[in-house]
Design a protein around this motif. Structure first.
Motif: not given
Lengths: 112, 115
Positions: A52-53, A67
């Motif tokens: 994530a990210g 995210i």
């Protein structure tokens, strides 16, 4: 079956322009992948994202893993005629069943 | 070239018939996945094999079956074919498949036309 949301269905850009594509899901994925498919061919893996990210580049392509883990985007910079094709996003869970869940794809046209 | 091979490239057959599609994964890949691509449904997962064993099933009809052989190649059998089975069938392979997601590499596909 479940599918990811990709829109619009088609995009038309001028050679040299940048283009962004988004992919959203109602559920979480642990891996996001972007594929390109030319007519009569199989999907070709462009970029894979695992965290994530995460922001990952592959030449003129840049992709990000959202995210919330429910979305991803792909950016193509300085487009060229050979960028023409169908771009699919795919989500994958980790575990015994690592099938890919695909979006319906975006057909990209590049005007010279 | 992804390293995944599929035969035949094209297949034309009649309703009610049975066909077999063949896939050879990339060297070293233990997992094979089958997908169906149609205009209305997009790319849909059918079934996964890992090292000879069925690992997961998706939207696969009971008329369809698959297997993975000791040399890791896989076959997808489609029987009692209907017009609606006309589609592109893709095989993909990856290194793992038991635990953890891995990048899947697709073959060139088999285009099935049922008349």
């Amino acid at each position: 079956g479940q599918q990811l949301n990709q829109s619009p269905q088609s995009m038309f850009i001028q050679e040299g322009e940048d283009v962004s594509m988004n992919c959203t899901s109602s559920s979480i994925f642990n891996t996001w992948l972007w594929y390109k498919q030319d007519p009569g061919e199989g999907p070709v893996l462009l970029i894979a994202l695992y965290k994530a990210g995460e922001l990952t580049s592959n030449g003129r392509l840049t992709a990000q893993f959202g995210i919330t883990r429910k979305d991803s985007f792909l950016n193509i910079s300085a487009s060229i005629p050979s960028d023409v094709g169908i771009y699919f996003c795919a989500g994958q869970l980790t575990g015994a069943n690592s099938k890919l869940t695909f979006g319906k794809g975006i057909t990209l046209s590049v005007r010279p | 070239d992804s390293g995944v091979t599929q035969t035949p490239k094209h297949l034309i057959t009649a309703t009610g018939q049975r066909v077999t599609l063949r896939c050879s994964p990339r060297s070293g890949d233990l997992s094979v996945y089958w997908y169906q691509q149609s205009l209305d449904q997009g790319l849909q997962f059918l079934i996964q094999y890992y090292n000879g064993e069925e690992r997961a099933k998706g939207n696969i009809l009971e008329r369809f079956s698959a297997q993975q052989f000791p040399d890791l190649h896989s076959e997808l059998n489609l029987s009692s074919l209907e017009l609606g089975d006309s589609a592109l069938y893709f095989c993909a392979s990856s290194v793992a498949g038991q635990v953890g997601g891995n990048e899947q590499f697709f073959g060139p596909g088999t285009r099935l036309t049922v008349l």
